[in-house]
Design an enzyme around this catalytic site. Structure first.
Site, PDB file in Angstrom:
ATOM      1  N   ASP A   8       0.961  -1.260   0.184  1.00 36.54           N
ATOM      2  CA  ASP A   8       0.022   0.027   0.043  1.00 36.54           C
ATOM      3  C   ASP A   8       1.064   1.415   0.106  1.00 36.54           C
ATOM      4  O   ASP A   8       1.916   1.351   0.631  1.00 36.54           O
ATOM      5  CB  ASP A   8      -0.834   0.136   1.326  1.00 36.54           C
ATOM      6  CG  ASP A   8      -1.915   0.896   1.045  1.00 36.54           C
ATOM      7  OD1 ASP A   8      -3.181   0.581   1.055  1.00 36.54           O
ATOM      8  OD2 ASP A   8      -1.937   2.251   1.104  1.00 36.54           O
ATOM      9  N   ILE A   9       0.634   2.298  -0.587  1.00 37.62           N
ATOM     10  CA  ILE A   9       1.208   3.503  -0.967  1.00 37.62           C
ATOM     11  C   ILE A   9       1.353   4.208   0.295  1.00 37.62           C
ATOM     12  O   ILE A   9       2.169   4.972   0.596  1.00 37.62           O
ATOM     13  CB  ILE A   9       0.780   4.278  -2.231  1.00 37.62           C
ATOM     14  CG1 ILE A   9       2.032   5.097  -2.812  1.00 37.62           C
ATOM     15  CG2 ILE A   9      -0.395   5.029  -1.919  1.00 37.62           C
ATOM     16  CD1 ILE A   9       1.718   5.732  -4.128  1.00 37.62           C
ATOM     17  N   ASN A  66     -13.124  -3.442   2.204  1.00 39.43           N
ATOM     18  CA  ASN A  66     -14.359  -2.287   2.228  1.00 39.43           C
ATOM     19  C   ASN A  66     -14.993  -2.434   0.847  1.00 39.43           C
ATOM     20  O   ASN A  66     -14.349  -2.471  -0.232  1.00 39.43           O
ATOM     21  CB  ASN A  66     -13.461  -1.031   2.211  1.00 39.43           C
ATOM     22  CG  ASN A  66     -12.694  -0.727   3.620  1.00 39.43           C
ATOM     23  OD1 ASN A  66     -13.084  -1.494   4.737  1.00 39.43           O
ATOM     24  ND2 ASN A  66     -11.518   0.038   3.545  1.00 39.43           N
ATOM     25  N   HIS A 103     -16.111   3.097   3.654  1.00 35.30           N
ATOM     26  CA  HIS A 103     -14.702   3.338   3.580  1.00 35.30           C
ATOM     27  C   HIS A 103     -13.817   3.096   2.142  1.00 35.30           C
ATOM     28  O   HIS A 103     -12.673   3.028   2.231  1.00 35.30           O
ATOM     29  CB  HIS A 103     -13.871   2.987   4.698  1.00 35.30           C
ATOM     30  CG  HIS A 103     -12.736   3.891   5.121  1.00 35.30           C
ATOM     31  ND1 HIS A 103     -11.429   4.110   4.257  1.00 35.30           N
ATOM     32  CD2 HIS A 103     -12.706   4.958   6.077  1.00 35.30           C
ATOM     33  CE1 HIS A 103     -10.607   4.936   5.073  1.00 35.30           C
ATOM     34  NE2 HIS A 103     -11.424   5.288   5.992  1.00 35.30           N
ATOM     35  N   GLN A 104     -14.551   2.297   1.248  1.00 36.42           N
ATOM     36  CA  GLN A 104     -14.068   2.140  -0.099  1.00 36.42           C
ATOM     37  C   GLN A 104     -13.584   3.482  -0.533  1.00 36.42           C
ATOM     38  O   GLN A 104     -14.356   4.382  -1.105  1.00 36.42           O
ATOM     39  CB  GLN A 104     -14.612   1.278  -0.980  1.00 36.42           C
ATOM     40  CG  GLN A 104     -14.073   0.789  -2.187  1.00 36.42           C
ATOM     41  CD  GLN A 104     -14.759  -0.312  -2.801  1.00 36.42           C
ATOM     42  OE1 GLN A 104     -15.982  -0.436  -2.510  1.00 36.42           O
ATOM     43  NE2 GLN A 104     -14.167  -1.117  -3.882  1.00 36.42           N
ATOM     44  N   HIS A 121     -10.209  -5.210  -3.250  1.00 41.17           N
ATOM     45  CA  HIS A 121      -8.851  -5.426  -2.566  1.00 41.17           C
ATOM     46  C   HIS A 121      -9.204  -5.846  -1.009  1.00 41.17           C
ATOM     47  O   HIS A 121      -9.971  -5.329  -0.654  1.00 41.17           O
ATOM     48  CB  HIS A 121      -8.166  -4.073  -2.831  1.00 41.17           C
ATOM     49  CG  HIS A 121      -8.762  -2.887  -2.298  1.00 41.17           C
ATOM     50  ND1 HIS A 121      -9.696  -2.365  -3.259  1.00 41.17           N
ATOM     51  CD2 HIS A 121      -8.655  -2.084  -1.222  1.00 41.17           C
ATOM     52  CE1 HIS A 121     -10.028  -1.245  -2.264  1.00 41.17           C
ATOM     53  NE2 HIS A 121      -9.537  -1.105  -1.159  1.00 41.17           N
ATOM     54  N   PHE A 122      -8.140  -6.556  -0.755  1.00 43.78           N
ATOM     55  CA  PHE A 122      -8.134  -7.046   0.398  1.00 43.78           C
ATOM     56  C   PHE A 122      -6.869  -6.335   1.079  1.00 43.78           C
ATOM     57  O   PHE A 122      -5.839  -6.184   0.456  1.00 43.78           O
ATOM     58  CB  PHE A 122      -7.850  -8.525   0.804  1.00 43.78           C
ATOM     59  CG  PHE A 122      -9.050  -9.228   0.298  1.00 43.78           C
ATOM     60  CD1 PHE A 122      -9.644  -9.764  -0.818  1.00 43.78           C
ATOM     61  CD2 PHE A 122      -9.846  -9.645   1.681  1.00 43.78           C
ATOM     62  CE1 PHE A 122     -10.897 -10.561  -0.799  1.00 43.78           C
ATOM     63  CE2 PHE A 122     -10.998 -10.552   1.400  1.00 43.78           C
ATOM     64  CZ  PHE A 122     -11.463 -10.771   0.148  1.00 43.78           C
ATOM     65  N   HIS A 123      -7.038  -5.885   2.172  1.00 42.56           N
ATOM     66  CA  HIS A 123      -5.725  -5.173   3.010  1.00 42.56           C
ATOM     67  C   HIS A 123      -5.430  -6.140   3.972  1.00 42.56           C
ATOM     68  O   HIS A 123      -5.967  -6.980   4.705  1.00 42.56           O
ATOM     69  CB  HIS A 123      -6.497  -3.897   3.897  1.00 42.56           C
ATOM     70  CG  HIS A 123      -6.586  -2.639   3.182  1.00 42.56           C
ATOM     71  ND1 HIS A 123      -6.102  -1.542   2.935  1.00 42.56           N
ATOM     72  CD2 HIS A 123      -7.979  -2.552   2.563  1.00 42.56           C
ATOM     73  CE1 HIS A 123      -6.961  -0.859   2.275  1.00 42.56           C
ATOM     74  NE2 HIS A 123      -7.934  -1.284   2.050  1.00 42.56           N
TER      75      HIS A 123
HETATM   76  P1  5GP Z   1      -9.937   1.301   0.288  1.00 47.63           P
HETATM   77  O1  5GP Z   1     -10.267   2.503   1.368  1.00 47.63           O
HETATM   78  O2  5GP Z   1     -10.401   1.593  -0.859  1.00 47.63           O
HETATM   79  O3  5GP Z   1     -10.195   0.122   1.000  1.00 47.63           O
HETATM   80  O4  5GP Z   1      -8.316   1.488   0.225  1.00 47.63           O
HETATM   81  C1  5GP Z   1      -7.758   1.979  -0.816  1.00 47.63           C
HETATM   82  C2  5GP Z   1      -5.968   1.595  -0.534  1.00 47.63           C
HETATM   83  O5  5GP Z   1      -5.379   1.889  -1.801  1.00 47.63           O
HETATM   84  C3  5GP Z   1      -5.800   2.913   0.516  1.00 47.63           C
HETATM   85  O6  5GP Z   1      -4.991   2.103   1.382  1.00 47.63           O
HETATM   86  C4  5GP Z   1      -4.440   3.513  -0.404  1.00 47.63           C
HETATM   87  O7  5GP Z   1      -3.364   3.988   0.565  1.00 47.63           O
HETATM   88  C5  5GP Z   1      -4.217   2.437  -1.410  1.00 47.63           C
HETATM   89  N1  5GP Z   1      -3.757   3.241  -2.544  1.00 47.63           N
HETATM   90  C6  5GP Z   1      -4.452   4.340  -3.343  1.00 47.63           C
HETATM   91  N2  5GP Z   1      -3.774   4.694  -4.532  1.00 47.63           N
HETATM   92  C7  5GP Z   1      -2.554   3.830  -4.416  1.00 47.63           C
HETATM   93  C8  5GP Z   1      -1.448   3.638  -5.472  1.00 47.63           C
HETATM   94  O8  5GP Z   1      -1.372   4.463  -6.417  1.00 47.63           O
HETATM   95  N3  5GP Z   1      -0.699   2.851  -5.120  1.00 47.63           N
HETATM   96  C9  5GP Z   1      -0.702   1.854  -4.224  1.00 47.63           C
HETATM   97  N4  5GP Z   1       0.207   0.933  -3.947  1.00 47.63           N
HETATM   98  N5  5GP Z   1      -1.651   2.008  -3.275  1.00 47.63           N
HETATM   99  C10 5GP Z   1      -2.833   3.032  -3.328  1.00 47.63           C
END
Ligand code: 5GP
Length: 135
Positions: free
Chosen positions: A29-30, A85, A91-92, A98-100
């Site tokens: 994650d970035i 999410n 919170h998506q 995607h799974f964190h």
């Molecule tokens: P969500 O809130 O949709 O479950 O999480 C999206 C995740 O994607 C966040 O944790 C965010 O930091 C990550 N993310 C967003 N843009 C990028 C990107 O360009 N590269 C990477 N590696 N992660 C990203």
């Protein structure tokens, strides 16, 4: 609409790749909540988990434990959360499934607010769920 993860899948944007096979890509994650915070995505392009094919779901399930072991080995973490999410109110932010995998270390990791309530009308819920699940 193409998401940032589509661009990563297409190679138009770079990522720190953790794992890849025919159906799944995992990368760091970035903006990590903790060191080793990893995202695991299907190559099938769907916004929400319930829209995935059984095959894509199975491919994710097959590799999640293995990728989690790699996250733990790399970070030394013993505790972690898996988060998935669906929908902006949930919170998506990126509308590609995607799974964190989020290590829980010291004061770093996922913050959780767990608001419980009474279990109401389980039989009513079950009859609707069983109807949906019926082959
Ligand atoms: P969500 O809130 O949709 O479950 O999480 C999206 C995740 O994607 C966040 O944790 C965010 O930091 C990550 N993310 C967003 N843009 C990028 C990107 O360009 N590269 C990477 N590696 N992660 C990203």
């Amino acid at each position: 609409m193409a998401t940032i993860f589509d661009k990563i899948l297409d190679g138009a944007l770079p990522c720190h790749r953790v794992y890849e096979d025919e159906h799944v890509l995992a990368f760091l994650d970035i903006a990590p909540l903790a060191p080793g915070h990893t995202l695991v995505i299907p190559k099938e392009r769907r916004a929400h988990l319930h829209e995935l094919s059984d095959e894509a779901g199975a491919a994710l399930g097959r590799v999640l434990p293995r990728i989690t072991r790699a996250v733990l080995a790399a970070t030394g973490a013993q505790h972690y959360n898996l988060l998935q999410n669906n929908g902006a109110p949930a919170h998506q932010a990126v509308f590609h499934v995607h799974f964190h995998i989020i290590p829980r270390m010291h004061n770093k990791g996922l913050g959780i607010e767990w608001r419980t309530s009474e279990l109401e009308d389980p039989e009513g819920l079950l009859s609707k769920m069983h109807a949906e699940l019926a082959p």
